[in-house]
Design an enzyme around this catalytic site. Structure first.
Site, PDB file in Angstrom:
ATOM      1  N   HIS A  43      12.092   1.000  -5.042  1.00  0.00           N
ATOM      2  CA  HIS A  43      11.395   0.201  -4.039  1.00  0.00           C
ATOM      3  C   HIS A  43      12.314  -0.904  -3.502  1.00  0.00           C
ATOM      4  O   HIS A  43      12.562  -1.904  -4.192  1.00  0.00           O
ATOM      5  CB  HIS A  43      10.169  -0.418  -4.730  1.00  0.00           C
ATOM      6  N   SER A  96       7.471  -2.823   2.437  1.00  0.00           N
ATOM      7  CA  SER A  96       6.413  -3.047   1.470  1.00  0.00           C
ATOM      8  C   SER A  96       5.185  -3.713   2.101  1.00  0.00           C
ATOM      9  O   SER A  96       4.708  -3.234   3.118  1.00  0.00           O
ATOM     10  CB  SER A  96       6.997  -3.882   0.331  1.00  0.00           C
ATOM     11  N   TRP A 136       4.693   4.412  -6.813  1.00  0.00           N
ATOM     12  CA  TRP A 136       3.555   3.498  -6.588  1.00  0.00           C
ATOM     13  C   TRP A 136       3.128   3.541  -5.109  1.00  0.00           C
ATOM     14  O   TRP A 136       1.960   3.424  -4.776  1.00  0.00           O
ATOM     15  CB  TRP A 136       4.005   2.100  -7.004  1.00  0.00           C
ATOM     16  N   LYS A 161       3.301  -2.977   5.826  1.00  0.00           N
ATOM     17  CA  LYS A 161       1.886  -2.816   6.212  1.00  0.00           C
ATOM     18  C   LYS A 161       1.644  -3.680   7.461  1.00  0.00           C
ATOM     19  O   LYS A 161       1.008  -3.248   8.424  1.00  0.00           O
ATOM     20  CB  LYS A 161       0.950  -3.267   5.068  1.00  0.00           C
TER      21      LYS A 161
END
Ligand code: GCU
Length: 428
Positions: free
Chosen positions: A407, A265, A356, A269
Site C-alpha cells: 500500500h 488511499s 485490504w 476516495k
C-alpha cells in the site's frame, strides 16, 4: 478444508454473537479468500428505478442519469459538498523559479469565508519553467505541503496533524523536522522533466481527519442549523480539490483542459468523488483507494462497509452506515461512481500486497464502469482480463495496473500515470 469449515460455522457464530450482543465486527475475520466472496448482482448504472428505464443515449445519461446518480451518492454515501454560503478567494503568495531555473514554485492561499469566520488552505504548485501552459496533476497530501519536498521555502502549516514517530511529528504539530519526509511519494523533478506540473494541498488544513462532529475545518464555517447527518470529511476534501481546480484553470501557466486529479488511499476516495462530481477534471486517478473508493463493496473482500464506517465514522455521511453488513441494499456500487467519470479518462491503480483495498474489486469496478464509456463509443475495459502484476493496461480511456509491493504510491505508479496522461492528452 479449513475454508469450508469456517464458512459453515460462520452463521452459527453470528447467531451466538447476536444472542449475547457481542459486536459482530470484533468477531468476524477479514475475508481474504476468493472462495468466500458471496454471489452478488451489480446494479446497472444505466438503469433508473424512478423512471423504470434503462438509459441508452448520451443525452439522457447527461441530463437524467448522471445528476440522478450524483444526488444518490451525495445522499447515501459521500454527503454534500460544504459549499453553501462559502465565499472563496485566491491569493498568489509567491512565484519563484526553483531547481536551477528548471521549475517554478508558486504558493496560493485559498481563503474561505462565511459569516462565521474564515480559513486559509495553502495550495503548493510546481511547474516546468516554460512559456506554454502545462498539464498538471492535483492531489492532496497526508502530512503537509512541506513534507512532499525538501525545498526550504515551502510554508509549514499550523493545522492539526497526525503524530508520526518516523516523521518526528509530535503534539499534533508540523515543524521543520518533517520537511521532505514524504518526497518518496511526490516525484516533483521527474514530473517537471516530463512536462507536467504538480499541485497539492494538505488535507488536514481542509478538514482534520478525526471524528469531531464536523466542528472544525471548513465545517466550522457552515451555518449553525446545517444538517450534520449530511456532511462528511471526504466531501470536504473533494470540495477543496474543486476549489483548487478553479484556481488552476485561471492560472495562465496551466493548461486549463488538462488538469488531472489524483489521490492515494483515503485521498484516492476523495479524488474519485471530486472527479465524479466535477467534470472540469480532465482525468481522474485512483491509487489504492479500496473500500469506499474504487473497490466494489459487494465483494466484502478486505475492508468492508461496516469496518470503514466503524473505524472512520466521519468519512461518509450518516445514511451510509445503514449499509453496514447490508451491501446488497446499496442502490449503486463503486463501478457506478467510476462510470460518473465517463467519458473522461480514468486510471485505477492497485498494489498486489494491498489486499485490504481488494485489487480484484478495484479492477472489476473499472471494468464494469465501461458500460457507460461504451455509451460514448469508447471501449473502456469492458472485455479486459485482470492483468498480471506490473503489466499496466494503458491503451483505452480506462487504465489499470496492479503494482508489485504494498500500500503506497511509488515512482512506478507515477510513471504509469504519466504514460497514460501522455496518451490521453496526445503528448509525446
Ligand atoms: C485505512 C483505511 C482505508 C484507507 C487507508 C489510508 O487502512 O481502512 O480505507 O484507504 O487507511 O487512507 O491509508
Amino acid at each position: 478444508m479449513q475454508v469450508r469449515y469456517t464458512y459453515r460455522i460462520l452463521p452459527i457464530v453470528f447467531l451466538l454473537c447476536s444472542a449475547v450482543n457481542i459486536p459482530l465486527l470484533a468477531q468476524t475475520e477479514v475475508n481474504y479468500d476468493e472462495a468466500n466472496v458471496p454471489d452478488f448482482q451489480l446494479p446497472d448504472p444505466k438503469y433508473n428505478p424512478e423512471r423504470k428505464i434503462t438509459i441508452d443515449e448520451v443525452e439522457e445519461w447527461e441530463d437524467i442519469q448522471r445528476p440522478y446518480l450524483l444526488d444518490l451518492f451525495s445522499q447515501q454515501m459521500y454527503g454534500e459538498f460544504p459549499d453553501e454560503d462559502l465565499d472563496v478567494n485566491f491569493i498568489l503568495e509567491s512565484n519563484q523559479t526553483v531547481f536551477d531555473d528548471m521549475g517554478v514554485r508558486k504558493e496560493v492561499t485559498i481563503n474561505v469565508k462565511s459569516e462565521k469566520g474564515e480559513k486559509d488552505i495553502s495550495l503548493l504548485i510546481y511547474l516546468p519553467n516554460q512559456k506554454e501552459p502545462v498539464p498538471i496533476f492535483l492531489g492532496l497530501n497526508f502530512y503537509g505541503n512541506h513534507t512532499i519536498h525538501s525545498d526550504p521555502e515551502i510554508q509549514i502549516h499550523r493545522s492539526w496533524v497526525r503524530n508520526n514517530e518516523d516523521f518526528q511529528i509530535t503534539n499534533n504539530r508540523a515543524s521543520e523536522k518533517n520537511r521532505g519526509v514524504r518526497t518518496n511519494r511526490w516525484p516533483v523533478e521527474y514530473l517537471i522533466e516530463q512536462g507536467y506540473g504538480l499541485a497539492t494541498m494538505y488535507y488536514g488544513e481542509i478538514d482534520p481527519d478525526y471524528d469531531d462532529q464536523f466542528e472544525n475545518g471548513v465545517h466550522a464555517l457552515l451555518r449553525e442549523d446545517i444538517d450534520k447527518a449530511g456532511l462528511s470529511s471526504i466531501s470536504a476534501w473533494a470540495w477543496a480539490l474543486s476549489q483548487a481546480l478553479t484556481y488552476l484553470q485561471q492560472d495562465n501557466d496551466v493548461a486549463a483542459d488538462k488538469i488531472s486529479v489524483v489521490g492515494h488511499s483515503r485521498l484516492g476516495k476523495a479524488a474519485l468523488w471530486a472527479g465524479a462530481k466535477d467534470s472540469r477534471f480532465a482525468l481522474v486517478i485512483s491509487n489504492d483507494s479500496g473500500c469506499g473508493g474504487a473497490a466494489l463493496s459487494r465483494r466484502r473482500y478486505g475492508e468492508t462497509v461496516a469496518r470503514i464506517n466503524h473505524a472512520f465514522p466521519h468519512w461518509f455521511c450518516q445514511p451510509f452506515s445503514a449499509y453496514n453488513n447490508a451491501e446488497d441494499e446499496l442502490p449503486f456500487d463503486q463501478h457506478t461512481l467510476l462510470a460518473l467519470i465517463a467519458p473522461r479518462p480514468l486510471y485505477v491503480a492497485s498494489a498486489e500486497e494491498d489486499q485490504w483495498a481488494d485489487p480484484k474489486g478495484e479492477f472489476l469496478s473499472a471494468r464494469h464502469a465501461s458500460s457507460v464509456y461504451q455509451l460514448y463509443g469508447k471501449k473502456g475495459l469492458y472485455d479486459a482480463k485482470m492483468p498480471a502484476v506490473d503489466q499496466p493496461l494503458l491503451e483505452s480511456e480506462v487504465g489499470y495496473h496492479m503494482r508489485s509491493g504494498g500500500h503506497d504510491i511509488t515512482r512506478y505508479d507515477w510513471e504509469q500515470f504519466v504514460k497514460f496522461a501522455n496518451k490521453q492528452f496526445k503528448k509525446s
